[in-house]
Design a protein around this motif. Structure first.
Motif, PDB file in Angstrom:
ATOM      1  N   ARG A 176     -23.265  -1.418  -7.318  1.00 14.24           N
ATOM      2  CA  ARG A 176     -24.000  -1.249  -6.055  1.00 14.24           C
ATOM      3  C   ARG A 176     -25.438  -0.857  -6.352  1.00 14.24           C
ATOM      4  N   SER A 177     -26.351  -1.257  -5.473  1.00 15.30           N
ATOM      5  CA  SER A 177     -27.768  -0.955  -5.677  1.00 15.30           C
ATOM      6  C   SER A 177     -28.053   0.513  -5.367  1.00 15.30           C
ATOM      7  N   LEU A 178     -29.188   0.974  -5.844  1.00 17.81           N
ATOM      8  CA  LEU A 178     -29.614   2.352  -5.576  1.00 17.81           C
ATOM      9  C   LEU A 178     -29.711   2.578  -4.068  1.00 17.81           C
ATOM     10  N   ARG A 179     -30.228   1.581  -3.354  1.00 22.77           N
ATOM     11  CA  ARG A 179     -30.365   1.708  -1.897  1.00 22.77           C
ATOM     12  C   ARG A 179     -29.000   1.919  -1.232  1.00 22.77           C
ATOM     13  N   GLU A 180     -28.006   1.143  -1.633  1.00 22.48           N
ATOM     14  CA  GLU A 180     -26.662   1.281  -1.051  1.00 22.48           C
ATOM     15  C   GLU A 180     -26.076   2.663  -1.339  1.00 22.48           C
ATOM     16  N   LYS A 181     -26.293   3.144  -2.556  1.00 19.24           N
ATOM     17  CA  LYS A 181     -25.780   4.468  -2.914  1.00 19.24           C
ATOM     18  C   LYS A 181     -26.455   5.569  -2.100  1.00 19.24           C
ATOM     19  N   VAL A 182     -27.773   5.457  -1.930  1.00 19.17           N
ATOM     20  CA  VAL A 182     -28.522   6.454  -1.150  1.00 19.17           C
ATOM     21  C   VAL A 182     -28.063   6.428   0.306  1.00 19.17           C
ATOM     22  N   ILE A 183     -27.883   5.245   0.862  1.00 17.56           N
ATOM     23  CA  ILE A 183     -27.415   5.124   2.254  1.00 17.56           C
ATOM     24  C   ILE A 183     -26.057   5.799   2.414  1.00 17.56           C
ATOM     25  N   ASP A 184     -25.136   5.535   1.494  1.00 15.63           N
ATOM     26  CA  ASP A 184     -23.809   6.150   1.567  1.00 15.63           C
ATOM     27  C   ASP A 184     -23.893   7.670   1.534  1.00 15.63           C
ATOM     28  N   LEU A 185     -24.721   8.209   0.639  1.00 17.50           N
ATOM     29  CA  LEU A 185     -24.857   9.673   0.541  1.00 17.50           C
ATOM     30  C   LEU A 185     -25.445  10.276   1.809  1.00 17.50           C
ATOM     31  N   LEU A 186     -26.501   9.640   2.327  1.00 17.69           N
ATOM     32  CA  LEU A 186     -27.178  10.205   3.496  1.00 17.69           C
ATOM     33  C   LEU A 186     -26.376  10.037   4.783  1.00 17.69           C
ATOM     34  N   GLU A 237     -23.188  10.653   4.766  1.00 10.88           N
ATOM     35  CA  GLU A 237     -22.234  11.762   4.647  1.00 10.88           C
ATOM     36  C   GLU A 237     -22.856  13.106   5.004  1.00 10.88           C
ATOM     37  N   LYS A 238     -24.036  13.389   4.435  1.00 14.15           N
ATOM     38  CA  LYS A 238     -24.639  14.700   4.654  1.00 14.15           C
ATOM     39  C   LYS A 238     -26.141  14.662   4.431  1.00 14.15           C
ATOM     40  N   GLU A 239     -26.796  15.711   4.881  1.00 15.48           N
ATOM     41  CA  GLU A 239     -28.237  15.871   4.730  1.00 15.48           C
ATOM     42  C   GLU A 239     -28.523  16.301   3.288  1.00 15.48           C
ATOM     43  N   MET A 240     -29.514  15.634   2.659  1.00 16.67           N
ATOM     44  CA  MET A 240     -29.811  15.920   1.259  1.00 16.67           C
ATOM     45  C   MET A 240     -31.298  15.798   0.966  1.00 16.67           C
ATOM     46  N   CYS A 288     -51.647  29.060   4.252  1.00 17.31           N
ATOM     47  CA  CYS A 288     -51.710  30.257   3.400  1.00 17.31           C
ATOM     48  C   CYS A 288     -52.021  29.936   1.939  1.00 17.31           C
ATOM     49  N   ARG A 289     -52.168  28.648   1.609  1.00 23.07           N
ATOM     50  CA  ARG A 289     -52.429  28.183   0.254  1.00 23.07           C
ATOM     51  C   ARG A 289     -51.246  28.397  -0.701  1.00 23.07           C
ATOM     52  N   GLY A 290     -50.086  28.736  -0.139  1.00 20.08           N
ATOM     53  CA  GLY A 290     -48.899  28.936  -0.960  1.00 20.08           C
ATOM     54  C   GLY A 290     -48.406  27.631  -1.557  1.00 20.08           C
ATOM     55  N   GLU A 291     -47.756  27.734  -2.696  1.00 19.31           N
ATOM     56  CA  GLU A 291     -47.216  26.546  -3.355  1.00 19.31           C
ATOM     57  C   GLU A 291     -45.695  26.553  -3.405  1.00 19.31           C
ATOM     58  N   ARG A 292     -45.077  27.565  -2.821  1.00 13.50           N
ATOM     59  CA  ARG A 292     -43.609  27.625  -2.753  1.00 13.50           C
ATOM     60  C   ARG A 292     -43.191  26.874  -1.487  1.00 13.50           C
ATOM     61  N   ILE A 293     -42.806  25.631  -1.668  1.00 10.91           N
ATOM     62  CA  ILE A 293     -42.507  24.751  -0.524  1.00 10.91           C
ATOM     63  C   ILE A 293     -41.118  24.169  -0.684  1.00 10.91           C
ATOM     64  N   SER A 294     -40.316  24.288   0.370  1.00 12.74           N
ATOM     65  CA  SER A 294     -38.975  23.705   0.325  1.00 12.74           C
ATOM     66  C   SER A 294     -39.087  22.187   0.360  1.00 12.74           C
ATOM     67  N   GLU A 295     -38.116  21.521  -0.195  1.00 12.05           N
ATOM     68  CA  GLU A 295     -38.109  20.061  -0.219  1.00 12.05           C
ATOM     69  C   GLU A 295     -37.718  19.489   1.133  1.00 12.05           C
ATOM     70  N   ALA A 296     -38.263  18.310   1.452  1.00 16.16           N
ATOM     71  CA  ALA A 296     -37.837  17.596   2.661  1.00 16.16           C
ATOM     72  C   ALA A 296     -36.376  17.214   2.480  1.00 16.16           C
ATOM     73  N   ARG A 297     -35.646  17.180   3.580  1.00 15.58           N
ATOM     74  CA  ARG A 297     -34.223  16.797   3.550  1.00 15.58           C
ATOM     75  C   ARG A 297     -34.072  15.594   4.482  1.00 15.58           C
ATOM     76  N   PHE A 298     -33.180  14.691   4.116  1.00 16.84           N
ATOM     77  CA  PHE A 298     -32.998  13.451   4.858  1.00 16.84           C
ATOM     78  C   PHE A 298     -31.539  13.291   5.250  1.00 16.84           C
ATOM     79  N   LYS A 299     -31.333  12.609   6.389  1.00 14.67           N
ATOM     80  CA  LYS A 299     -29.987  12.358   6.905  1.00 14.67           C
ATOM     81  C   LYS A 299     -30.037  11.050   7.695  1.00 14.67           C
ATOM     82  N   ILE A 300     -28.959  10.280   7.633  1.00 12.22           N
ATOM     83  CA  ILE A 300     -28.857   9.073   8.435  1.00 12.22           C
ATOM     84  C   ILE A 300     -27.968   9.366   9.629  1.00 12.22           C
ATOM     85  N   VAL A 301     -28.486   9.091  10.820  1.00 17.32           N
ATOM     86  CA  VAL A 301     -27.725   9.317  12.049  1.00 17.32           C
ATOM     87  C   VAL A 301     -27.644   8.055  12.870  1.00 17.32           C
TER      88      VAL A 301
END
Length: 93
Positions: free
Chosen positions: A3-13, A15-18, A80-93
């Protein structure tokens, strides 16, 4: 057939937010492949629209002041010029 990377990513997203880091870990990809995973996520809206689905991004936040970004890959907080930033999370709905 592999399966392609795209298909794998779609399946994961479906299922859950990542985050991209979690997707790389789950698919056993090298962390350097994160850029490729972002590219796949960027193309998903067009593909999923035909199926009546969409990709939702939970925006990254500054862990110092709570500022929410629109860009999925920020480097520094404009507030605030801070560099501690949480990562974006993605989900398919």
């Amino acid at each position: 057939m592999e399966r392609s990377l795209r298909e794998k990513v779609i399946d994961l997203l479906k299922e859950k937010e990542m985050s991209v880091t979690e997707i790389c870990r789950e698919l056993d990809l090298d962390p350097e492949k994160a850029k490729e995973v972002y590219g796949v996520i960027k193309t998903l809206p067009k593909i999923l629209k035909r199926k009546g689905l969409q990709v939702v991004m939970l925006p990254p936040k500054c862990m110092n002041c709570g500022f929410e970004f629109e860009n999925p890959k920020p480097s520094k907080c404009p507030k605030c010029r801070g560099e501690r930033i949480s990562e974006a999370r993605f989900k398919i709905v």
